[in-house]
Design an enzyme around this catalytic site. Structure first.
Site, PDB file in Angstrom:
ATOM      1  N   LYS A   1       0.850  -1.193   0.000  1.00  0.00           N
ATOM      2  CA  LYS A   1       0.000   0.000   0.000  1.00  0.00           C
ATOM      3  C   LYS A   1       0.884   1.240   0.000  1.00  0.00           C
ATOM      4  O   LYS A   1       1.907   1.269   0.708  1.00  0.00           O
ATOM      5  CB  LYS A   1      -0.910  -0.028   1.240  1.00  0.00           C
TER       6      LYS A   1
ATOM      7  N   SER B   1      -9.716   1.844   2.749  1.00  0.00           N
ATOM      8  CA  SER B   1      -8.822   2.593   1.900  1.00  0.00           C
ATOM      9  C   SER B   1      -7.765   1.739   1.221  1.00  0.00           C
ATOM     10  O   SER B   1      -7.046   2.232   0.352  1.00  0.00           O
ATOM     11  CB  SER B   1      -8.121   3.667   2.736  1.00  0.00           C
TER      12      SER B   1
ATOM     13  N   SER C   1     -10.183  -0.729   7.021  1.00  0.00           N
ATOM     14  CA  SER C   1      -9.634  -0.569   5.670  1.00  0.00           C
ATOM     15  C   SER C   1      -8.867  -1.766   5.138  1.00  0.00           C
ATOM     16  O   SER C   1      -8.454  -1.750   3.980  1.00  0.00           O
ATOM     17  CB  SER C   1      -8.738   0.677   5.614  1.00  0.00           C
TER      18      SER C   1
END
Length: 483
Positions: A76, A151, A175
């Site tokens: 990420k 996210s 998330s």
């Protein structure tokens, strides 16, 4: 060789079926050919990946390989990566190349893994749909008109699309678990402090937690063996022995006590999701578990408490992005005040500005006691609910999300409706507990996630509970059409 799990790929590398360079090149070719459909990567690190793969092959030839050596991963774009752009999905950090590695990145590098690149995400991890990224919305491989969740949606979409076998994510309010549910993946949010946050760009420091996203619980266990442990660079990481998470995956579930919170099966839950989750619970009963209805009476307060605490911490953490030290700076400012205002006005997106405004208001003189202090008191009540229930049962189960993946743009005009997507996941972050989402079925062709919640540092038990379910079912093996 693509579409295999980490465990299967590790076996292939061990048996010489393919080299890490061959494996890495195959994934890079697929990313470069297919990712324009999903927008799951912000940065693809071709040269770095092939260099790491060659090093991994050399480690293996020298007899120095670990269980993860040579395996490709994506990270990420919230984890600082030395020499690579680390944007957190924001214009504010579009030109930021990190001078150091986050602890998670350093540990995976030391284990000999290969970094394919940095994945798309909601700006500064603020969002439930991966639509607030400066680099554009990410799309769900199960239906390109729908969101992958946020996210960590880029990580989830990349795995579901077969562009990487696994990836890292972060979970501040769900998330990791929510996008895992939307994309038919296994995602683990560890206990707060189990995995170092050093080098992870902060959104809400008392809630943020990094964790693995993968195709199976076995793969998540392999990643946790690398990620978990005390970090002297992170004062919130925990000095607690790290078990071998792969060692107890096959423990039988006979006698397992499952708690079902009645608040998780209330009106807001889609009936088809409720039926799918109940069918999964029946499967656990067939494996020897017993089920008991429990109550988490303050569940409904988790959304308002979270959306006071998280924005308050965000308003403080994001104050460093001011155009002076690093990151974006507006062009030709008239004076210092103009520079601050225009840098932050132009560098942050709408959702980030909204949360900074809410947080600043909640912390302001005259309102602190009414909002922030009250939210922290509610947080303690929510934690006490979990402690009481987990003294009676081994794990808590329920739906990960109230709906399946929704359409792009469907909820962007109503922030409160968007926030409600995390109603079943937020409370864990407030309590600091570990939780997982695993595939448990489908509703109208879209994946449904089963959430499993455990006691503090019970990741080993969660992975065991998830793995046994995945041995008895095949929901986790289903792929989007064409993958």
């Amino acid at each position: 060789m693509l579409n295999k799990t980490l465990a299967e790929l590790a076996k292939g590398l061990d048996q010489g079926e393919f080299s890490s360079v061959e494996l890495t090149q195959a994934y890079l070719d697929r990313i470069n050919k297919e990712d324009s459909r999903y927008n799951s990567f912000i940065t693809v690190t071709d040269e770095l990946a092939l260099r790491q793969a060659a090093d991994a092959d050399a480690m293996r030839a020298a007899g120095q390989a670990t269980a993860m050596t040579g395996l490709p991963l994506a990270h990420k774009d919230i984890f600082c990566t030395q020499g690579v752009r680390t944007s957190a999905g924001s214009k504010m950090l579009d030109n930021f190349v990190s001078p150091y590695d986050a602890t998670i990145i350093r540990k995976f590098n030391a284990a000999g893994t290969v970094s394919l690149g940095k994945t798309n995400m909601d700006e500064f991890a603020m969002g439930s749909s991966n639509e607030s990224s400066f680099y554009g919305a990410c799309k769900n491989p199960w239906d390109l008109d729908r969101v992958p969740g946020g996210s960590s949606g880029g990580s989830a979409a990349a795995i579901a699309a077969g562009l990487t076998p696994a990836a890292t994510g972060t979970d501040t309010g769900g998330s990791i678990r929510q996008p895992a549910a939307f994309c038919n993946l296994t995602g683990l949010k560890p206990t707060y402090g189990r995995v170092s946050r050093y080098g992870m760009i902060a959104y809400a420091s008392s809630l943020d937690q990094g964790g693995p996203m993968a195709l199976t619980a076995e793969d998540a266990a392999m990643m946790m063996n690398v990620m978990a442990g005390l970090d002297p660079l992170d004062s919130t990481s925990t000095d607690k022995a790290v078990p071998d998470y792969t060692a107890s995956l096959d423990q039988p579930l006979s006698g397992l006590k499952i708690g079902l919170p009645k608040e998780f099966f209330a009106e807001q839950l889609n009936p088809e999701i409720a039926a799918t989750v109940q069918a999964a619970i029946k499967e656990y009963e067939a494996l020897g578990a017993t089920v008991k209805e429990v109550s988490l009476p303050n569940t409904a307060l988790s959304v308002p408490a979270y959306y006071i605490i998280a924005p308050s911490e965000a308003s403080s953490n994001l104050s460093r992005f001011d155009g002076v030290r690093y990151g974006y700076r507006c062009e030709e400012p008239k004076d210092l005040e103009d520079m601050y205002k225009r840098t932050r006005g132009e560098g942050f997106g709408t959702e980030v500005k909204r949360r900074i405004m809410v947080g600043t208001y909640a912390l302001s003189e005259g309102f602190y006691d009414a909002y922030y202090k009250k939210a922290q008191q509610i947080r303690r009540l929510i934690q006490q609910d979990f402690v009481r229930v987990l003294s009676e049962v081994d794990v808590i189960m329920g739906p990960t999300t109230p709906t399946t993946a929704f359409k792009l743009g469907e909820k962007t005009s109503d922030p409160v409706e968007m926030y409600m997507e995390d109603i079943f996941t937020l409370s864990l972050n407030l309590a600091g507990l570990p939780g997982m989402s695993i595939p448990c079925g489908f509703s109208n062709g879209l994946p449904v996630g089963l959430q499993i919640i455990g006691n503090y540092f019970a990741e080993e038990k969660l992975l065991n509970v998830a793995h046994k379910f995945q041995q008895a079912t095949d929901w986790h093996t289903r792929k989007p059409e064409g993958i």
